[in-house]
Design a protein around this motif. Structure first.
Motif, PDB file in Angstrom:
ATOM      1  N   UNK A 175       0.803  -1.228   0.000  1.00 26.86           N
ATOM      2  CA  UNK A 175       0.000   0.000   0.000  1.00 26.86           C
ATOM      3  C   UNK A 175       0.833   1.274   0.000  1.00 26.86           C
ATOM      4  N   UNK A 176       2.141   1.151  -0.248  1.00 25.15           N
ATOM      5  CA  UNK A 176       2.972   2.328  -0.506  1.00 25.15           C
ATOM      6  C   UNK A 176       3.813   2.062  -1.748  1.00 25.15           C
ATOM      7  N   UNK A 177       4.074   3.119  -2.492  1.00 22.81           N
ATOM      8  CA  UNK A 177       4.809   2.997  -3.749  1.00 22.81           C
ATOM      9  C   UNK A 177       5.861   4.090  -3.831  1.00 22.81           C
ATOM     10  N   UNK A 178       7.110   3.677  -4.017  1.00 26.30           N
ATOM     11  CA  UNK A 178       8.194   4.634  -4.203  1.00 26.30           C
ATOM     12  C   UNK A 178       8.442   4.794  -5.697  1.00 26.30           C
ATOM     13  N   UNK A 179       8.467   6.027  -6.158  1.00 30.82           N
ATOM     14  CA  UNK A 179       8.620   6.305  -7.583  1.00 30.82           C
ATOM     15  C   UNK A 179       9.886   5.660  -8.127  1.00 30.82           C
ATOM     16  N   UNK A 180       9.837   5.273  -9.389  1.00 30.30           N
ATOM     17  CA  UNK A 180      10.930   4.519  -9.996  1.00 30.30           C
ATOM     18  C   UNK A 180      12.205   5.335 -10.160  1.00 30.30           C
ATOM     19  N   UNK A 181      12.127   6.659 -10.151  1.00 29.24           N
ATOM     20  CA  UNK A 181      13.317   7.478 -10.309  1.00 29.24           C
ATOM     21  C   UNK A 181      13.751   7.576 -11.758  1.00 29.24           C
ATOM     22  N   UNK A 182      14.999   7.974 -11.959  1.00 32.24           N
ATOM     23  CA  UNK A 182      15.516   8.184 -13.310  1.00 32.24           C
ATOM     24  C   UNK A 182      17.032   8.046 -13.246  1.00 32.24           C
ATOM     25  N   UNK A 183      17.697   8.277 -14.380  1.00 31.83           N
ATOM     26  CA  UNK A 183      19.152   8.192 -14.393  1.00 31.83           C
ATOM     27  C   UNK A 183      19.736   9.032 -15.517  1.00 31.83           C
ATOM     28  N   UNK A 184      20.966   9.449 -15.294  1.00 26.67           N
ATOM     29  CA  UNK A 184      21.761  10.066 -16.350  1.00 26.67           C
ATOM     30  C   UNK A 184      22.602   8.937 -16.936  1.00 26.67           C
ATOM     31  N   UNK A 185      22.286   8.509 -18.143  1.00 27.09           N
ATOM     32  CA  UNK A 185      22.953   7.344 -18.716  1.00 27.09           C
ATOM     33  C   UNK A 185      24.436   7.559 -18.952  1.00 27.09           C
ATOM     34  N   UNK A 186      24.809   8.769 -19.250  1.00 28.66           N
ATOM     35  CA  UNK A 186      26.217   9.089 -19.479  1.00 28.66           C
ATOM     36  C   UNK A 186      26.484  10.457 -18.880  1.00 28.66           C
ATOM     37  N   UNK A 187      27.204  10.487 -17.768  1.00 27.63           N
ATOM     38  CA  UNK A 187      27.431  11.765 -17.092  1.00 27.63           C
ATOM     39  C   UNK A 187      28.289  12.714 -17.925  1.00 27.63           C
ATOM     40  N   UNK A 188      28.973  12.187 -18.943  1.00 25.51           N
ATOM     41  CA  UNK A 188      29.725  13.069 -19.835  1.00 25.51           C
ATOM     42  C   UNK A 188      28.794  13.933 -20.692  1.00 25.51           C
ATOM     43  N   UNK A 189      27.500  13.583 -20.698  1.00 28.93           N
ATOM     44  CA  UNK A 189      26.547  14.381 -21.461  1.00 28.93           C
ATOM     45  C   UNK A 189      26.172  15.682 -20.759  1.00 28.93           C
ATOM     46  N   UNK A 190      26.547  15.805 -19.495  1.00 34.05           N
ATOM     47  CA  UNK A 190      26.280  17.059 -18.784  1.00 34.05           C
ATOM     48  C   UNK A 190      27.124  18.176 -19.409  1.00 34.05           C
ATOM     49  N   UNK A 191      26.582  19.371 -19.537  1.00 39.80           N
ATOM     50  CA  UNK A 191      27.361  20.476 -20.113  1.00 39.80           C
ATOM     51  C   UNK A 191      28.669  20.678 -19.360  1.00 39.80           C
ATOM     52  N   UNK A 192      29.760  20.745 -20.096  1.00 40.15           N
ATOM     53  CA  UNK A 192      31.074  20.885 -19.477  1.00 40.15           C
ATOM     54  C   UNK A 192      31.307  22.325 -19.033  1.00 40.15           C
ATOM     55  N   UNK A 193      32.190  22.458 -18.070  1.00 41.97           N
ATOM     56  CA  UNK A 193      32.581  23.787 -17.611  1.00 41.97           C
ATOM     57  C   UNK A 193      33.420  24.451 -18.697  1.00 41.97           C
ATOM     58  N   UNK A 194      33.173  25.724 -18.959  1.00 41.65           N
ATOM     59  CA  UNK A 194      33.892  26.441 -20.002  1.00 41.65           C
ATOM     60  C   UNK A 194      35.378  26.592 -19.697  1.00 41.65           C
ATOM     61  N   UNK A 195      36.158  26.814 -20.757  1.00 40.99           N
ATOM     62  CA  UNK A 195      37.593  26.994 -20.603  1.00 40.99           C
ATOM     63  C   UNK A 195      37.890  28.191 -19.700  1.00 40.99           C
ATOM     64  N   UNK A 196      38.821  27.969 -18.767  1.00 41.13           N
ATOM     65  CA  UNK A 196      39.253  29.002 -17.815  1.00 41.13           C
ATOM     66  C   UNK A 196      38.157  29.402 -16.831  1.00 41.13           C
ATOM     67  N   UNK A 197      37.052  28.658 -16.810  1.00 35.72           N
ATOM     68  CA  UNK A 197      35.996  28.940 -15.837  1.00 35.72           C
ATOM     69  C   UNK A 197      36.173  28.073 -14.591  1.00 35.72           C
ATOM     70  N   UNK A 198      35.647  28.535 -13.495  1.00 30.24           N
ATOM     71  CA  UNK A 198      35.612  27.743 -12.255  1.00 30.24           C
ATOM     72  C   UNK A 198      34.161  27.551 -11.842  1.00 30.24           C
ATOM     73  N   UNK A 199      33.930  26.506 -11.102  1.00 32.65           N
ATOM     74  CA  UNK A 199      32.561  26.205 -10.677  1.00 32.65           C
ATOM     75  C   UNK A 199      32.045  27.305  -9.737  1.00 32.65           C
ATOM     76  N   UNK A 200      30.838  27.830  -9.998  1.00 35.07           N
ATOM     77  CA  UNK A 200      30.277  28.852  -9.109  1.00 35.07           C
ATOM     78  C   UNK A 200      29.839  28.272  -7.759  1.00 35.07           C
ATOM     79  N   UNK A 201      29.631  26.980  -7.730  1.00 34.81           N
ATOM     80  CA  UNK A 201      29.294  26.293  -6.480  1.00 34.81           C
ATOM     81  C   UNK A 201      30.216  25.101  -6.335  1.00 34.81           C
ATOM     82  N   UNK A 202      30.757  24.907  -5.148  1.00 31.76           N
ATOM     83  CA  UNK A 202      31.663  23.792  -4.893  1.00 31.76           C
ATOM     84  C   UNK A 202      31.042  22.869  -3.847  1.00 31.76           C
ATOM     85  N   UNK A 203      31.641  21.709  -3.682  1.00 31.74           N
ATOM     86  CA  UNK A 203      31.151  20.725  -2.722  1.00 31.74           C
ATOM     87  C   UNK A 203      32.235  20.411  -1.702  1.00 31.74           C
TER      88      UNK A 203
END
Length: 537
Positions: A175-203
């Motif tokens: 009587x409870x259902x957890x959504x199936x979720x999703x995935x990024x099949x290839x993380x290299x498909x994420x837009x790359x950081x531009x040349x000479x740029x730094x991440x505006x947010x870090x971890x």
């Protein structure tokens, strides 16, 4: 402010039971850790979690599960203590064999049903030695130890993911259902950081000092859960996942969770966090929250680029650790090579070009409506598993459960066309079954407030007529809302897994003849989403 009751404690319902022939049913201590871990590792050897399963032999013990058992019995777990495993011990078994022959853990979680906080009982990591199966040991552990203890602590509901169909015999219903979720099949498909740029947010990796910050943002609203039923990320959860499992790490699988603080690179301010898991479902983003006023559009790609890198590094470390273990087992310094191999073959194989690495996949457990999930839409593929993960639930007493969540039910009534209504809701369950306290329920409503909820059994027609005549004689006008559900099916409506319309379409023995009753049930029990993040033990 009232002092918070402890989440874990031993109630007076605990007992030791002699089963005969040297079998003793009792609760665990830390001295049982190795024996429980051994039994679980053997029982879950076919579970494809942790190390990959071999395709040419019977798998070894599941090391992920064995490590989890040790953590659960360490006394530091956020969901149980060292005394919360119910087990059967064979005191006549030979010294060369494991004396623990069956076990069930009782985990406990703080959660919510709408606006009401409550605790969920959670039987988990259940196992029986093959020599002791089909003797009813798990039945006795669940019915005589786990359920009584859970209810004595005040849990009005238990849930469990587990073997298909098996737990229905103990009064559980999906009587409870957890959504199936999703995935990024290839993380290299994420837009790359531009040349000479730094991440505006870090971890940066969260520490014990970050727990107040994590608690402040770890709310359903900030996490964008969109769930009316779920579990809280508590003080105990954060202490366990960002500190204890790291400081006390004894096994390569002990750091299943990785919480990262999101930092504004310009100001140095902590603005959010992300939770990643590694091994149970593979690399997966479990949760993401940011402070009010922080734009997801600005941080989603920087954060996911860095999460992907961290996940790759962690899985590469896991691969090295696994290969080192293999090498030690074969006593061969050449990792991955057998002890004896033709030198020519070695030269040829080592000179061959390495295959191109497979695309790295990152799963996402965020709700489809989460801003990060929406912004990642072009990079995300919905999960191929239909439906999601179904969870069993057991509501042993509908009256107790509905009384517990009465404030939420009254809130729903007040916001509906039925605000201020008076009447009796009567639901017939046809018969009393395991896991349900009665053959039906009666809810007494007066001016929009729930006055009483009790077990009820549909009376003979003669008694129903006599009741109506008595009301008429007393000058009362009572509106009765009647419905019927097969045993336990009512849980699907109460927990919001299925709508009333869906139940009527699926079950021929769900009966709600009057439109007013359908409106009332739809108002009290709408279909909702669930968020039960529990697989981090």
């Amino acid at each position: 402010m009232a002092k918070k009751s402890p989440l874990f404690y031993q109630t007076d319902s605990r007992k030791t039971i002699q089963l005969g022939d040297g079998l003793v049913m009792r609760w665990s201590t830390t001295a049982d850790t190795d024996h429980i871990a051994l039994l679980l590792g053997q029982a879950f050897r076919w579970l494809s979690v942790g190390d990959p399963l071999p395709d040419d032999r019977i798998p070894d013990d599941n090391q992920f599960v064995r490590a989890a058992a040790r953590r659960l019995l360490s006394g530091k777990s956020s969901i149980m203590k060292e005394y919360d495993y119910a087990l059967v011990e064979d005191r006549n078994r030979g010294e060369d064999k494991n004396p623990v022959v069956a076990c069930v853990s009782l985990q406990r979680h703080e959660g919510y049903y709408g606006s009401v906080n409550l605790t969920f009982g959670h039987p988990e990591l259940i196992a029986t030695d093959p020599e002791y199966r089909n003797k009813g040991l798990i039945r006795r552990l669940i019915q005589e130890m786990i359920h009584p203890e859970s209810e004595a602590r005040g849990d009005v509901i238990q849930f469990i993911p587990g073997i298909l169909h098996f737990y229905r015999q103990f009064g559980y219903e999906y009587s409870m259902l957890l959504a199936a979720g999703a995935k990024i099949n290839n993380t290299d498909s994420l837009p790359a950081l531009g040349k000479d740029q730094t991440e505006p947010y870090t971890l940066r990796t969260a520490t014990q000092a970050d727990i107040p910050f994590l608690l402040s943002l770890g709310t359903s609203r900030h996490l964008q859960m969109h769930a009316a039923v779920g579990l809280h990320y508590t003080q105990e959860y954060w202490q366990y996942t960002v500190h204890d499992t790291i400081v006390d790490k004894q096994h390569r699988f002990d750091d299943e969770r990785n919480t990262q603080i999101i930092v504004d690179a310009t100001t140095g301010e902590d603005v959010g966090f992300a939770i990643m898991s590694h091994f149970f479902f593979g690399p997966r983003v479990e949760a993401l929250a940011v402070k009010d006023g922080v734009a997801y559009m600005d941080l989603v790609y920087p954060v996911f680029r860095q999460l992907s890198r961290l996940a790759k590094e962690r899985m590469a470390l896991y691969d090295r650790e696994r290969e080192e273990i293999k090498a030690k087992e074969t006593k061969d310094p050449k990792i991955g090579l057998p002890e004896k191999i033709d030198k020519v073959t070695v030269a040829i194989s080592t000179a061959a070009p390495a295959p191109a690495p497979a695309p790295f996949t990152l799963a996402i457990a965020l709700h489809p409506g989460h801003p990060a999930r929406v912004l990642l839409d072009a990079n995300v593929t919905p999960a191929t598993t239909p439906g999601g993960l179904h969870l069993y639930t057991r509501i042993a007493s509908y009256p107790k459960f509905l009384q517990t969540v009465t404030p939420e039910l009254e809130r729903r009534l007040a916001a509906s066309p039925l605000a201020g209504m008076t009447g009796l809701l009567r639901c017939d369950f046809f018969r009393k079954v395991e896991g349900c306290s009665g053959r039906g329920i009666e809810v007494v409503l007066e001016k929009g407030k729930i006055q009483k909820v009790s077990d009820w059994a549909k009376p003979p027609n003669e008694e129903t007529l006599a009741e109506k005549l008595q009301w008429k004689k007393d000058g009362k006008s009572v509106q009765v809302f009647l419905a019927a559900f097969p045993p336990l099916v009512f849980s699907n409506l109460v927990m919001g897994r299925l709508t009333l319309e869906e139940l009527l379409n699926v079950y021929g023995d769900v009966a709600v003849p009057e439109a007013a009753t359908r409106l009332l049930l739809n108002t009290l029990f709408p279909k909702v989403d669930h968020h039960m993040d529990v697989l981090y033990w």
